[in-house]
Design an enzyme around this catalytic site. Sequence first.
Site, PDB file in Angstrom:
ATOM      1  N   ARG A   1      20.481  39.523  40.925  1.00 24.16           N
ATOM      2  CA  ARG A   1      21.491  39.932  41.893  1.00 24.16           C
ATOM      3  C   ARG A   1      22.003  38.722  42.698  1.00 24.16           C
ATOM      4  O   ARG A   1      23.190  38.643  43.036  1.00 24.16           O
ATOM      5  CB  ARG A   1      20.879  40.963  42.840  1.00 24.16           C
TER       6      ARG A   1
ATOM      7  N   SER B   1      37.058  44.520  38.139  1.00 27.91           N
ATOM      8  CA  SER B   1      35.945  43.820  37.482  1.00 27.91           C
ATOM      9  C   SER B   1      35.558  44.565  36.201  1.00 27.91           C
ATOM     10  O   SER B   1      36.421  44.824  35.365  1.00 27.91           O
ATOM     11  CB  SER B   1      34.780  43.738  38.477  1.00 27.91           C
TER      12      SER B   1
ATOM     13  N   ASP C   1      39.491  33.958  42.832  1.00 21.96           N
ATOM     14  CA  ASP C   1      38.493  34.576  41.963  1.00 21.96           C
ATOM     15  C   ASP C   1      38.218  33.648  40.783  1.00 21.96           C
ATOM     16  O   ASP C   1      39.094  33.407  39.953  1.00 21.96           O
ATOM     17  CB  ASP C   1      39.047  35.927  41.472  1.00 21.96           C
TER      18      ASP C   1
ATOM     19  N   HIS D   1      36.043  36.794  43.960  1.00 29.00           N
ATOM     20  CA  HIS D   1      36.101  38.029  43.179  1.00 29.00           C
ATOM     21  C   HIS D   1      35.968  39.267  44.064  1.00 29.00           C
ATOM     22  O   HIS D   1      36.614  40.277  43.831  1.00 29.00           O
ATOM     23  CB  HIS D   1      34.986  37.969  42.132  1.00 29.00           C
ATOM     24  N   ASP D   2      35.109  39.187  45.083  1.00 24.79           N
ATOM     25  CA  ASP D   2      34.858  40.325  45.975  1.00 24.79           C
ATOM     26  C   ASP D   2      36.096  40.801  46.715  1.00 24.79           C
ATOM     27  O   ASP D   2      36.080  41.883  47.301  1.00 24.79           O
ATOM     28  CB  ASP D   2      33.783  39.952  47.006  1.00 24.79           C
TER      29      ASP D   2
END
Lengths: 201, 386
Positions: free
Chosen positions: B214, B144, B317, B350-351
Site C-alpha cells: 500500500r 484509474s 499524474d 493521480h489522486d
Amino acid sequence: MRFDQELIASMVAPNSRVLDIGCGDGSLIGHLSQEKGCDAQGLELDMKAVTQSVAHGLPVMHGDADAMLADYPDDTFDYVVLQRTLQAVEHPRDVLRHMLRIGRSALVSFPNFGHWRLRWHLLRTGRMPMTSVWPTPWYETANIHPCTIYDFFALCEEDGYEVCRWMVVNGNRQSRLAGCSPHLANLFGEQGLFLLRRRTR
Amino acid sequence: MEAQSITFPEGITLQCGETIAPLEVAYQTYGTLSPRRDNAIVICHAFTGDQYVASPHPVTGKPGWWSRMVGPGLPVDTDRFFVICANVLGGCMGTTGPTTVRAGTGQPWGKEFPPITMHDIVAAQVKLVDHFGIDRLFAVIGGSMGGMQTLTWATDCPDRVFAAMPIATSPFQSAQNIAFNEVSRQAIYADPDWHGGDYQAHGVIPARGLAVARMVGHITYLSEEALTRKFGREIRPGTMPGPNDPLAALPFGGMFQVESYLRYQGSNFTRRFDAHSYLSISRAMDFFDLGSEHEGSLSAAFRGVKTRFCVVSFSSDWLFPTSRSRTLVRAINQAGGHVSFVEIDSDRGHDAFLLEEPDFDRTVRGFLNGAARHAGLPEGRQANAV
C-alpha cells in the site's frame, strides 16, 4: 457568435457531421448542434477553452491541427471548419489536405495579407504591418504562414480543390463589392471565407 | 445505507475457462431508476476502492470515496441519475473473491481463486445490470482501474453504453505500472505471515507485506509537488532522539512526516483489504491491454463503437500520464468515434481525480448534461448550472 461564424453556420447543411478546428469557446459547434441538429465536434489548443466547452456539454478535444487530423479516417465528417487558424498552423498545406480527406467539404476562413492597408503600411514605413486583423508584432505573432486571397486560390488550384463558394468579410459585414472578383477581394478583403470540395477524381 | 448484494446461482465462466458458482455481487445504488430505465450510470471503482462510492464505509466509517462527486445536486446528480457501483469480482467487500467460501469446501478460495481479467470484472457487472432490467446504460464512469473497466464496458458491450468517462487511466497497463505492482506483490510474498499463500489456515494475515504494498501504491498516487507541499522534510514532533537518549545511538534520526504518513496509510489498509484480493486484482490490471486483443490495433477495439467518450487526464499524474489518454483519444478518432478530451491542470498527481478540482467537477457535470441532451433524457434541475 461572431459574424464570420454566422456566415459559416449558414453554409452548413442541417444534420451534418462537423469538425471545427480551433473552435475557441465552442460557440459555433454549440450553435450547429442546437439550431441545425448537427453532430458537431471541436478541436482546440487552448486547454482553458477546452475545459470550458466540455463543461458546457460540448464535445471538444484538446489538441492541435498539425498533429491530430492525421488520426481521423477518410470521410469522417461532412464539413471540416478552420476559422482564422490556417495562417497559424505549422503545415497549412497538409492541414488543408487532411481537412479535405476526412471531410467531404472544408470551410476555411483566414485573414488576407494582400489587403491594401497592409501593402500600403509596408510600402510607406518599410516595417511589418500591424492592424486590427494583424495585431501582434512580428516577433510575437502566432501567424507564421500569412497568405493572400490570390495565394489561397492558387493553392486550391494546385491541390485540386473545387472552390464552391467564397466571400469576403470586412469587420462585421460581408463585402459584396470586394466579393465581385478575386482581384478586388485580394486588395479590399480583410478576411476570406471559402467553401471547398474535393474535385471528383 | 444497508449492504446490497445479489447471488447468481449459475455463477460466471471466466476468460481462463473456469466457472465460479455461485457468483455474488455486492453493490450500492443511489437515486431512482426511471420508468424507462434509461438514466442508469455505472461507476467503476479503482484498484483498492469499493462500492461505497457515496455512503460511509462500513469498516472505516469514512465517507464514500467519491461522495464529493456523486449525490443530490452534485456533478453525478442522483436526483437525476440512478447510480450503481459494484464491488469488483475478486474484491473483498462482498463480491465473490478470494475471501469467499468456496462452494463444497467450507474454506475460502484463498490462493486457489482463479485468475481474473478486466473482462471478467465487467461481465460480473453486466449480470447486475441485467438483473435491474437495464438494456442501455446512460453512462459508465471510472478513474484509474475504474477507467480500464469503463473502456472494457464500452468495447465489450458497445450497444449498452451511451456515454463513457475514462478518467486518469490508460488503454493498457504500462511496464512501469506492472513494475510497481510487482514490488507490491513481492512485499506480500516476503512477509513471514504469508505462509505460501495459506495465511488464512494459520489464522494470520501478511499485514506487514500488505502495508508495504500500500505504501508503494500511495507514492505513485501522489506527485512530487503534492508530497513536498504536504510533508516537505518535516520531522514528526517527539520522534527526534535527544542527546542523552539511548535512541541517539541508532543510525537513523527521527521519523519524517512522509514516513509516518505512509506507515499510517499502510497499516490502515490492512484492516480493510485482503492480500489475495490485492494480488488477484493487481494481476487483472497488469494483463489489461485493449489493443493486444485486436491484433495490436487499439483503434480496432473502438471500431463501430457509438459511445460518446469523454477522456480526462491530470497534468501531474505520472502513474497514468496524459500521454496514455492521448493514445486512447487518437485510437478513438482513428476508429471514427466520438470523443472529448480534457487535461485538467493539477499538481496533485493521480489522486487528483478523487480530490477537489473545480475544473474537473465542471467537466463531469457538463459532459453528462450534454450527453443527456443527446440521449433525450429530460432536463435535470441542474442542467444549466454549469
